[in-house]
Design an enzyme around this catalytic site. Structure first.
Site, mmCIF file in Angstrom:
data_model
loop_
_atom_site.group_PDB
_atom_site.id
_atom_site.type_symbol
_atom_site.label_atom_id
_atom_site.label_comp_id
_atom_site.label_asym_id
_atom_site.label_seq_id
_atom_site.Cartn_x
_atom_site.Cartn_y
_atom_site.Cartn_z
ATOM 1 N N GLU A 113 25.977 21.667 3.981
ATOM 2 C CA GLU A 113 25.760 22.039 2.587
ATOM 3 C C GLU A 113 24.747 21.098 1.959
ATOM 4 O OE1 GLU A 113 29.600 21.698 0.800
ATOM 5 O OE2 GLU A 113 30.320 23.559 1.676
ATOM 6 N N CYS A 114 23.745 21.654 1.332
ATOM 7 C CA CYS A 114 22.779 20.938 0.509
ATOM 8 C C CYS A 114 22.127 19.781 1.267
ATOM 9 C CB CYS A 114 23.435 20.489 -0.788
ATOM 10 S SG CYS A 114 22.249 20.198 -2.110
ATOM 11 N N GLY A 115 22.533 18.551 1.021
ATOM 12 C CA GLY A 115 21.943 17.405 1.708
ATOM 13 C C GLY A 115 22.114 17.492 3.216
ATOM 14 N N SER A 172 22.908 25.738 4.150
ATOM 15 C CA SER A 172 22.506 26.352 2.884
ATOM 16 C C SER A 172 22.610 25.315 1.775
ATOM 17 C CB SER A 172 23.435 27.525 2.575
ATOM 18 O OG SER A 172 23.212 28.032 1.286
#
Length: 147
Positions: A32-34, A125
């Protein structure tokens, strides 16, 4: 926030090799993200310096020209959907990785651009999944690995 530790992340070869090995074994990875940023080829900081990352997925991310992306999101592909929120300033650049055919919408039902990368048991994502989605995500990744 990987942008706070780019130099250390880029130099931690042992961790990158372990994550690459995990991915090569087609074990599930939810990034997720990072984490999604870390699975890419590199991250470019605000000043334009580039830091190598894991090279597991074929894209890079950049913190130059930062813009806030914030809000509740739902992503859907066929009968599969997940909810969560998006919060980041970076953007995907140099993308040669094909996103999965998910459609992202905001809380008002308006379509949003938010690619989801799914292959070989990897989910990557900008979406921060709600914790209640954990079991469904596990089942989804198991199905991906069976393909």
């Amino acid at each position: 926030y990987p942008e706070l530790h780019l130099d250390q992340l880029g130099k931690n070869q042992s961790m990158m090799e372990q994550i690459k090995y995990h991915a090569q074994q087609k074990r599930s990875i939810v990034a997720e993200c990072g984490g999604m940023m870390y699975l890419g080829n590199s991250i470019k900081d605000k000043q334009g310096a580039t830091f190598a990352m894991t090279n597991i997925l074929n894209y890079s991310t950049s913190l130059q020209n930062m813009k806030l992306h914030l809000g509740y999101r739902e992503i859907q592909c066929g009968n599969t959907s997940f909810r969560g929120h998006e919060f980041h300033y970076s953007q995907i650049i140099d993308q040669d990785e094909t996103p999965a055919p998910f459609t992202a919408t905001n809380a008002r039902g308006l379509k949003m651009h938010m690619p989801v990368f799914c292959r070989d048991g990897i989910w990557a994502s900008y979406l921060h999944l709600y914790l209640g989605e954990r079991e469904r995500m596990h089942q989804f990744l198991k199905q991906l690995n069976a393909l």
